[in-house]
Design a protein around this motif. Structure first.
Motif, mmCIF file in Angstrom:
data_model
loop_
_atom_site.group_PDB
_atom_site.id
_atom_site.type_symbol
_atom_site.label_atom_id
_atom_site.label_comp_id
_atom_site.label_asym_id
_atom_site.label_seq_id
_atom_site.Cartn_x
_atom_site.Cartn_y
_atom_site.Cartn_z
ATOM 1 N N SER C 273 0.811 -1.216 0.000
ATOM 2 C CA SER C 273 0.000 0.000 0.000
ATOM 3 C C SER C 273 0.844 1.265 0.000
ATOM 4 N N GLU C 274 2.151 1.131 0.111
ATOM 5 C CA GLU C 274 3.013 2.307 0.215
ATOM 6 C C GLU C 274 2.756 3.369 -0.854
ATOM 7 N N LEU C 277 -0.404 5.124 0.065
ATOM 8 C CA LEU C 277 -0.380 5.862 1.324
ATOM 9 C C LEU C 277 0.333 7.192 1.129
ATOM 10 N N ASP C 283 -5.830 6.152 3.020
ATOM 11 C CA ASP C 283 -5.572 6.937 4.226
ATOM 12 C C ASP C 283 -4.874 6.106 5.292
ATOM 13 N N THR C 284 -5.459 4.986 5.633
ATOM 14 C CA THR C 284 -4.811 4.109 6.604
ATOM 15 C C THR C 284 -5.029 2.671 6.185
ATOM 16 N N THR C 340 0.543 3.682 8.171
ATOM 17 C CA THR C 340 0.266 4.987 7.580
ATOM 18 C C THR C 340 1.459 5.426 6.756
ATOM 19 N N LYS C 341 1.304 6.607 6.156
ATOM 20 C CA LYS C 341 2.375 7.187 5.357
ATOM 21 C C LYS C 341 3.689 7.158 6.133
#
Lengths: 320, 327, 349
Positions: C273-274, C277, C283-284, C340-341
């Motif tokens: 998901s990087e 993100l 978002d999360t 998360t990011k």
């Protein structure tokens, strides 16, 4: 000495059995033999069902969903307090309804089977989803689970007895009855069959009904063995059953196919899958091996046919 | 105009138009340029594969290994990204390598079908198992996502000409190219001839084996192009992402009027078949049909479409027979 | 047709008679027992054999747990065999387990595709003295000796719902729910929990349409999300359950440039998901550490084989503190983890 296609495949099955017995630890343990006997019937029945359809030059892509729908029928009866017997009847009725639907469109309207069953595959899957909302139905009475998990006379799995009975019946139906002969005739040349006064549509209808019946029996064994039914019941058997039928010598264009060949092919698949699992092979390599064997055996068939023809020619020229 | 109605593709066009008008009525979003472009772009891969499959089905064969071959090429592409420099040349090289990799796999199928004479469904069932199994074993199913893609490829996949995504042009090129091959080259004419009547076409000197080899090799070639399209579209390579796609491809081709027994089939018919399936997929959500009933609707439409098609075909054949008798 | 009916009836009759002689066990089962009894104490090479069966092999999530399980095997000195079917198919999985039973593993840990379907084979395993446990997805509670769960289902579903509302920044609006498949039991549990959370705490959130299946494919999730965005232009959020679904949903949002209008929260692995993100299209990602889950499963398998049971609050090396529910055999690895990011780059799965 002349060996038929089927006998050669029988030898191959024996060969794989011995090979695995030598290599795979525990392959010959009574435990493992037992579990293989429990695994064979559900797949074997579907493969035979597929074979009967392929003999007519058709194919039934909806067969596993017919089985799943039949399983849903049985499950609905069982979970609503009905006995085992009505549940089995309901499973068969559900399957026959599906078979009749396929049979009607194939035989009366004349659409090619691969198209019809491609559509009904999605359709039946949809019907199951609409009934079950995608969740599994489970919780059957203990007596029901004996069908797939019990032993007959304390010796052999009951399911393999059922499988044997239906294999023999299918063999007899195909070789001894007029319906069976017409199935082969239709498969090799439908026009000629029609002109020889056979009602093709009736023959075909019965083929799809019979395949559906076998699917229902397979479904009963599966639901009993797994104690539940879900939309994807047995879905992994679809292409496998086509592969087994063809490996068993059935002509994909119709007209030829024997029950015993299909059964040998089912054995070959079973021994390979089980043996490789015991050897700890990665599951995806099992697929590779099965695919390779399918192609290898048919390539061998091709060359042995060619060789035979050459020999015959030689003999003929020598005679002359 | 009359000939248009008689054409076999007309019935499928009618169904497409019917469903489209229902959808337009149900959802105002359906008939917007944005939605239609999304819809077509989302089906470029199926479209390219279906075009290749049309040729195979015209010669009365079938190829169930297409999805596996496409996945294998896509995975190869993701490995190639590791070696190729980040420049425009790499994208061009990709268009050289990917089709060739696909072509090799197609040739393997083709050789087994034509030289060894194993029925195509069996060959491709075998190669499906082998290729899919190897891909899964080698990649272990791991995703490759866009972070490891070269920038040049990402910008290639985002190109739009006149507001239309590049992938749609790719499909158009494949469609026109294949149509040209079918109509105007010797090998293309042979494909149609063999499908129409194998025996008489062999008698007039068409090399049966070579045509079989050609259609499977061409299928592999297109699978290579489809792999590029798939990678550009999803911007990721998922070894599990295309399982079962072969059935959708076959469904599109036969819905488009190609006869599984050979001889009939056309590129525009196939494209209509792809469109029909695409509209149904798209329409389910737009028309807000209950999740659990979507498959029932899809299945029913397929069954009705093929039955209707068969009935109208039979009728036209009957008419033809009548005319012959009268004459 | 009459003949067919008649022969069917005959057949039923025949099968009915046969059925009378069916029993649950072989008469020869006693000799079997003597064959196998050796397996329980120590197998041939004296090492403990722990079999870990995922729902299927060859997807990133179960690959990560494989890494963990194998690592545990090496560190703890037990033989860990990680094997499963190539498709998430119940009958294929049962076959794999049956083969493992034949192999005389000491412990079999299963992530069942369909809990009911593995019941008979797990019973068989138990009868042969094999310890059985489930992981990832619960099997029949009565049957298993130990049940390893990554998170509490209820908590996980509610947590995801909460995260979505947080990301949307408003407590009203339309959201859609994507799922991997309609028949996935654990996904359904999470979705139900999430729905409950919306109902109880955020009554102004409206869920459009039923949950939408995505066949566990990113591309399908992508296309369905595109359709959703068009069909419901005022959509505020997407809750995507199953690991490929959030990626597809985020890709659609990314492409349409709706990062600020539509929030996406779902269960996904951080590495995958990087890219989403980073620009806020996802978002999360909420999940747990599948590597740890694999490790924990193998570690608890070893304990179980040695006759120990885990305790509430016990510290497991490389995993952390676990909690055990009141029934004494349901182990929960820990609270859900948010990716998360900021932290997605720190993980290697």
């Amino acid at each position: 000495m002349k060996l038929s296609k089927e006998s050669i495949l029988g030898l191959i099955a024996l060969g794989t059995f011995l090979f695995m017995a030598l290599l795979a630890p525990g392959f010959l343990s009574s435990n493992n033999i037992n579990s293989m006997m429990f695994q064979i019937p559900e797949f074997g029945l579907l493969a035979i069902a597929m074979m009967v359809v392929i003999v007519t030059g058709g194919i039934d892509l909806s067969i596993t969903y017919i089985a799943a729908l039949a399983g849903v029928g049985a499950a609905l009866m069982l979970t609503n307090g009905f006995g085992i017997f009505p549940a089995i009847i309901m499973a068969i009725l559900f399957a026959l309804a599906c078979g009749a639907f396929n049979g009607f469109i194939v035989s009366k309207i004349g659409v090619s089977p691969i198209l019809v069953t491609l559509g009904t595959m999605v359709l039946f899957e949809g019907v199951i989803l609409a009934i079950t909302k995608g969740s599994s139905i489970s919780g059957f009475p203990d007596a029901y689970s004996l069908i797939g998990n019990g032993y007959y006379l304390g010796l052999v799995p009951f399911s393999i007895v059922i499988f044997a009975i239906f294999a023999i019946i299918t063999g007899l139906l195909l070789s001894k009855t007029s319906w069976g002969r017409r199935v082969y005739m239709y498969g090799s040349n439908e026009v000629a069959t029609l002109y020889s006064g056979v009602k093709n549509s009736k023959v075909l209808m019965k083929v799809y009904l019979y395949a559906a019946l076998l699917a229902a029996i397979s479904a009963i064994i599966m639901t009993s063995r797994y104690n539940s039914v879900k939309v994807d019941l047995g879905s992994s058997y679809l292409l496998q059953s086509v592969a087994a039928a063809v490996l068993g010598g059935t002509n994909i264009h119709g007209g030829y196919g024997k029950v015993i060949g299909t059964i040998y092919a089912v054995f070959v698949f079973q021994f390979i899958r089980n043996g490789l699992n015991l050897l700890g092979f990665h599951s995806s390599l099992v697929d590779v091996v099965i695919g390779s064997i399918l192609i290898l055996v048919l390539t061998m068939n091709f060359f042995s046919d060619k060789f035979k023809k050459k020999q015959e020619q030689k003999n003929a020229s020598q005679a002359a | 105009m009359k000939s248009l109605f008689k054409q076999k593709e007309f019935s499928i066009l009618a169904i497409v138009l019917l469903i489209s008008s229902i959808l337009t009525f149900v959802s105002p979003v359906f008939l917007t340029v944005g939605n239609l472009l999304d819809l077509i772009e989302g089906n470029v891969v199926i479209g390219i594969l279906a075009i290749g499959m049309t040729l195979i089905i015209i010669t009365s064969d079938i190829d169930v290994s297409v999805a596996a071959v496409t996945t294998a090429v896509a995975v190869s592409i993701s490995y190639l990204f590791g070696f190729l420099p980040d420049s425009w040349i790499s994208v061009l090289l990709l268009f050289l390598f990917a089709p060739v990799i696909g072509l090799v796999m197609g040739l393997f199928n083709g050789l087994l079908v034509s030289k060894i004479e194993i029925p195509a469904i069996v060959v491709t069932l075998g190669t499906l198992n082998i290729i899919a199994g190897l891909v899964l074993y080698i990649t272990n199913g791991n995703y490759v996502n866009s972070t490891s893609f070269p920038q040049s490829f990402l910008s290639f996949s985002n190109i739009e000409i006149l507001g239309i995504p590049i992938l749609i042009y790719l499909l158009a090129i494949v469609a026109v190219g294949t149509w040209f091959i079918l109509k105007h080259t010797l090998i293309g004419r042979s494909v149609l001839a063999i499908g129409g009547n194998t025996q008489s076409s062999v008698r007039v000197g068409i090399n049966y084996q070579r045509v079989k080899l050609f259609v499977f090799a061409y299928m592999g070639f297109l699978a290579g192009i489809a792999a590029i399209a798939q990678t550009a579209y999803t911007k990721a390579v998922d070894p599990n992402g295309m399982i079962g796609l072969e059935l959708t491809v076959i469904a599109a081709v036969v819905l488009g009027g190609a006869n599984i027994h050979g001889g009939r089939g056309s590129i525009h018919g196939t494209l209509l078949g792809v469109l029909l399936l695409a509209i149904m997929q798209n329409g389910m959500i737009l028309a807000r049909i209950d999740t659990y009933w979507q498959n029932v609707v899809t299945g029913a439409i397929i069954v009705i479409a093929v039955s209707y098609d068969q009935i109208s075909y039979k009728r036209s054949q009957d008419k033809l027979a009548n005319i012959e008798v009268e004459a | 047709m009459k003949k067919l009916v008649f022969s069917l009836l005959m057949l039923m009759f025949l099968v009915g008679i046969l059925a009378g002689c069916v029993s649950e066990n072989t008469s020869g089962s006693s000799e079997e027992g003597s064959n196998d009894s050796g397996g329980e104490e120590s197998s041939d090479d004296g090492e403990m054999n722990i079999a870990v069966v995922p729902k299927l092999v060859g997807i990133p999530y179960f690959n990560a747990s494989e890494t963990g399980a194998v690592q545990a095997g090496e560190e703890l000195g037990v033989n860990v065999e990680y094997t499963g079917p190539t498709q998430a198919d119940a009958s294929a999985q049962v076959k794999v387990i049956e083969d493992l039973v034949s192999k005389n593993s000491d412990v079999i840990a299963v992530a069942p595709n369909d809990p009911a379907s593995v019941e008979p084979v797990l019973k068989k395993a138990k009868d042969q003295g094999i310890k059985v446990m489930d992981w990832d997805t619960p099997a029949d509670k009565e049957l298993v000796d130990l049940s390893v769960k990554q998170v509490d289902d209820e908590e996980f579903g509610r947590h995801m719902a909460g995260k979505l509302v947080e990301a949307m920044g408003t407590e009203e609006g339309k959201i859609a729910i994507l799922t991997g498949g309609l028949s996935a039991a654990n996904l359904n549990l999470w979705i139900d929990a999430a729905k409950k959370e919306f109902d109880e705490n955020y009554p102004d959130i409206e869920i459009v349409s039923e949950k939408i299946p995505t066949d566990e494919k990113q591309q399908v999730a992508y296309q369905k999300t595109l359709d959703l965005l068009k069909s419901y232009p005022d959509l505020k959020g997407v809750l995507a359950v199953s690991t490929p679904a959030p990626l597809g949903a985020a890709q659609a949002v990314q492409e349409k440039g709706l990062q600020d209008e539509v929030s996406v929260v779902g269960s996904a692995l951080p590495n995958d998901s990087e890219p989403f993100l980073e620009d806020g299209s996802l978002d999360t990602a909420v999940l747990w550490n599948p590597k740890k889950l694999g490790y924990l499963t193998a570690a608890l398998g070893k304990m179980l084989a040695g006759g120990e049971m885990p305790e509430d609050g016990q510290e497991i090396e490389n995993v952390g503190e676990i909690s055990v529910k009141d029934d004494g055999k349901t182990v929960i690895m820990g609270p859900p983890a948010d990716f998360t990011k900021e932290n997605a780059g720190d993980f290697d799965f």
